[in-house]
Design a protein around this motif. Sequence first.
Motif, PDB file in Angstrom:
ATOM      1  N   GLN A  21       0.823  -1.209   0.000  1.00 54.89           N
ATOM      2  CA  GLN A  21       0.000   0.000   0.000  1.00 54.89           C
ATOM      3  C   GLN A  21       0.858   1.261   0.000  1.00 54.89           C
ATOM      4  O   GLN A  21       0.573   2.205  -0.729  1.00 54.89           O
ATOM      5  CB  GLN A  21      -0.958   0.020   1.187  1.00 54.89           C
ATOM      6  CG  GLN A  21      -1.794   1.282   1.180  1.00 54.89           C
ATOM      7  CD  GLN A  21      -3.055   1.154   2.010  1.00 54.89           C
ATOM      8  OE1 GLN A  21      -3.470   0.069   2.362  1.00 54.89           O
ATOM      9  NE2 GLN A  21      -3.651   2.284   2.300  1.00 54.89           N
ATOM     10  N   GLU A  22       1.905   1.275   0.812  1.00 57.02           N
ATOM     11  CA  GLU A  22       2.774   2.456   0.846  1.00 57.02           C
ATOM     12  C   GLU A  22       3.460   2.649  -0.510  1.00 57.02           C
ATOM     13  O   GLU A  22       3.564   3.765  -1.011  1.00 57.02           O
ATOM     14  CB  GLU A  22       3.817   2.340   1.955  1.00 57.02           C
ATOM     15  CG  GLU A  22       4.669   3.591   2.086  1.00 57.02           C
ATOM     16  CD  GLU A  22       5.682   3.526   3.202  1.00 57.02           C
ATOM     17  OE1 GLU A  22       6.293   4.576   3.469  1.00 57.02           O
ATOM     18  OE2 GLU A  22       5.880   2.454   3.800  1.00 57.02           O
ATOM     19  N   GLU A  25       0.840   4.123  -2.905  1.00 54.98           N
ATOM     20  CA  GLU A  25       0.548   5.532  -2.603  1.00 54.98           C
ATOM     21  C   GLU A  25       1.695   6.436  -3.031  1.00 54.98           C
ATOM     22  O   GLU A  25       1.476   7.491  -3.630  1.00 54.98           O
ATOM     23  CB  GLU A  25       0.247   5.703  -1.116  1.00 54.98           C
ATOM     24  CG  GLU A  25      -1.077   5.103  -0.700  1.00 54.98           C
ATOM     25  CD  GLU A  25      -1.281   5.049   0.809  1.00 54.98           C
ATOM     26  OE1 GLU A  25      -0.363   5.455   1.569  1.00 54.98           O
ATOM     27  OE2 GLU A  25      -2.361   4.588   1.231  1.00 54.98           O
TER      28      GLU A  25
END
Length: 186
Positions: A21-22, A25
Amino acid sequence: MDGKKEIRRRLLGLREKLDGQEWQERTQAAFRRAVSHPWFQAAKTIYCYVDFRRETGTKAIMERAWELGKAVAVPRTCGEEMDFFYIRSLEETAPGNFGVREPDPERCKVADGRDGLVILPGSAFDLRGHRIGYGKGYYDRYLEDHPGLLTMALAFDFQVLEEIPHEPHDRRAQVIVTDRRTVEVR
């Protein structure tokens, strides 16, 4: 100041620790900055690496380029040399040297390298545009042979340091785009 190998090891380690997810993003934030930059907007050809092992993602950049009617060329290495080949989709690539997706030279035409924007990969960059790649010098040699190309490094912000070691033959990025800022080096 640490040497190139130590900086490369440390920053690649940080990059590998990004969770999915990081990574997504941060990649999305860098994508927005890159495609809104005037050089991307004006370029007719985008010379772009295909991301590998947690590099800042490039798939969306290539897709945006195609949406805008731009040509996209991706690199293929052979021995000590690297050339870029035009592709119309990522389906025209397959795992090649080092496991990186590369174009099929039997199906894809070699790019002329006369003008356009090169999206540079790397393990580290500094505020003067110096770059630590992966130690093979492919991009330095390619840019030496194709001086008319503009260069934009794409990275996560933690990969940009105040200063890194560099050699006289190293080619610098003219712009560095990260998930948090755009550094105009020129």
